[in-house]
Design an enzyme around this catalytic site. Structure first.
Site, PDB file in Angstrom:
ATOM      1  N   CYS A 186      37.335  43.198  48.394  1.00 20.92           N
ATOM      2  CA  CYS A 186      38.403  44.318  48.903  1.00 20.92           C
ATOM      3  C   CYS A 186      37.958  45.520  48.283  1.00 20.92           C
ATOM      4  O   CYS A 186      38.058  45.738  47.081  1.00 20.92           O
ATOM      5  CB  CYS A 186      39.718  43.776  48.497  1.00 20.92           C
ATOM      6  SG  CYS A 186      40.948  45.047  48.552  1.00 20.92           S
ATOM      7  N   LYS A 213      43.262  40.784  46.297  1.00 21.00           N
ATOM      8  CA  LYS A 213      43.765  39.541  45.618  1.00 21.00           C
ATOM      9  C   LYS A 213      44.974  39.752  44.706  1.00 21.00           C
ATOM     10  O   LYS A 213      45.009  40.907  43.898  1.00 21.00           O
ATOM     11  CB  LYS A 213      42.784  38.715  44.470  1.00 21.00           C
ATOM     12  CG  LYS A 213      41.629  38.452  45.401  1.00 21.00           C
ATOM     13  CD  LYS A 213      40.576  37.766  44.260  1.00 21.00           C
ATOM     14  CE  LYS A 213      39.898  38.487  43.241  1.00 21.00           C
ATOM     15  NZ  LYS A 213      38.900  37.690  42.496  1.00 21.00           N
ATOM     16  N   CYS A 248      46.890  46.669  51.215  1.00 17.17           N
ATOM     17  CA  CYS A 248      46.177  45.891  52.244  1.00 17.17           C
ATOM     18  C   CYS A 248      46.383  44.469  52.152  1.00 17.17           C
ATOM     19  O   CYS A 248      47.190  43.927  51.281  1.00 17.17           O
ATOM     20  CB  CYS A 248      44.920  46.080  51.915  1.00 17.17           C
ATOM     21  SG  CYS A 248      44.088  45.251  50.368  1.00 17.17           S
ATOM     22  N   GLN A 299      37.375  45.140  44.493  1.00 13.70           N
ATOM     23  CA  GLN A 299      36.548  46.329  44.131  1.00 13.70           C
ATOM     24  C   GLN A 299      37.170  47.398  44.103  1.00 13.70           C
ATOM     25  O   GLN A 299      36.810  48.251  45.224  1.00 13.70           O
ATOM     26  CB  GLN A 299      35.168  46.100  44.628  1.00 13.70           C
ATOM     27  CG  GLN A 299      34.418  44.949  44.210  1.00 13.70           C
ATOM     28  CD  GLN A 299      33.902  44.862  42.822  1.00 13.70           C
ATOM     29  OE1 GLN A 299      33.790  45.963  41.977  1.00 13.70           O
ATOM     30  NE2 GLN A 299      33.845  43.789  42.071  1.00 13.70           N
ATOM     31  N   ASP A 312      33.740  39.639  38.744  1.00 11.37           N
ATOM     32  CA  ASP A 312      33.699  40.367  37.324  1.00 11.37           C
ATOM     33  C   ASP A 312      34.285  39.575  36.135  1.00 11.37           C
ATOM     34  O   ASP A 312      35.541  39.030  36.385  1.00 11.37           O
ATOM     35  CB  ASP A 312      34.430  41.760  37.379  1.00 11.37           C
ATOM     36  CG  ASP A 312      33.626  42.750  38.520  1.00 11.37           C
ATOM     37  OD1 ASP A 312      32.326  42.762  38.548  1.00 11.37           O
ATOM     38  OD2 ASP A 312      34.142  43.591  39.073  1.00 11.37           O
ATOM     39  N   ASP A 347      35.206  34.257  41.548  1.00 18.29           N
ATOM     40  CA  ASP A 347      35.519  35.792  41.251  1.00 18.29           C
ATOM     41  C   ASP A 347      34.149  36.171  40.634  1.00 18.29           C
ATOM     42  O   ASP A 347      33.502  35.527  40.273  1.00 18.29           O
ATOM     43  CB  ASP A 347      36.740  35.670  40.211  1.00 18.29           C
ATOM     44  CG  ASP A 347      36.963  37.172  39.932  1.00 18.29           C
ATOM     45  OD1 ASP A 347      37.044  38.078  40.384  1.00 18.29           O
ATOM     46  OD2 ASP A 347      37.232  37.323  38.468  1.00 18.29           O
TER      47      ASP A 347
HETATM   48 MG   LIG Z   1      37.621  38.850  37.228  1.00 15.84          MG
HETATM   49 ZN   LIG Z   2      41.761  45.297  50.565  1.00 15.68          ZN
END
Ligand SMILES: [Mg+2]
Ligand SMILES: [Zn+2]
Length: 189
Positions: A98, A110, A106, A61, A18, A16
């Site tokens: 994403c 995640k 979508c 994102q 962030d 991951d």
């Molecule tokens: Mg994170």
């Molecule tokens: Zn997506």
């Protein structure tokens, strides 16, 4: 005794972004300047590369879909991240994101598995059994969804996630540096 370790010979490590590689912000990371690595995370990625892992980034994102940053700015943020890793002596094998909001429904946000499937098709690495390191429940659910090995770090939202966690199969480390060190020293499984 030394031997040459082929890059990616131990498969991929799914990271991951962030809260794992860089400091997260409730306001979203909206510019390359706001992208600041967590202490030790770049060195951890370099060490993973050196040990034969192929590190790939899989990131939600939604700031893009919310209009908080452009797709172009996100590309520049990711260029900064790739450059920082390269300067430290490593290489990211791929960055998958994403851009959608939850309302888009979508298949890539995640914990949906779309980004991991993209990565598997593009790189030929299987996520099954691969370490997946994140700080949120969505990361751990994604790991479950693709048969990866769920690893939680306490950086980012990790402490909050840990407080609600009931799955004993999840491995917990202080940060990416510690998680990487553990992965590197264990024998291939
Ligand atoms: Mg994170
Ligand atoms: Zn997506």
């Amino acid at each position: 005794m030394s031997q040459t370790i082929r890059p990616g010979s131990r498969g991929c490590v799914i990271l991951d972004r962030d809260g794992v590689i860089n400091h997260d912000s409730p306001e979203y990371i909206r510019s390359p300047e706001q992208w600041q690595p967590i202490d030790g995370s770049l060195e951890a990625i370099v060490a993973l590369c050196g040990a034969g892992f192929a590190p790939v980034v899989v990131s939600n994102q939604s700031g893009v879909g919310r209009g908080l940053l452009s797709a172009d700015t996100l590309e520049r943020i990711h260029a900064r991240m790739s450059e920082a890793v390269a300067t430290a002596g490593g290489q990211l094998s791929g960055i998958y994101h994403c851009p959608h909001t939850p309302e888009n429904g979508c298949g890539c946000r995640k914990p949906a598995v779309g980004l991991v499937r993209q990565m598997e098709r593009a790189l030929g690495h299987s996520a099954r059994g691969a370490p997946l390191i994140g700080d949120k429940l969505s990361d751990l659910e994604l790991a479950r969804g693709v048969g990866a090995r769920p690893i939680l770090v306490r950086t980012g939202y990790g402490e909050t996630t840990l407080a609600t966690l009931s799955d004993p199969a999840v491995e917990v480390y202080a940060d990416l540096a510690q998680a990487a060190a553990a992965l590197i020293t264990e024998t291939t499984r």
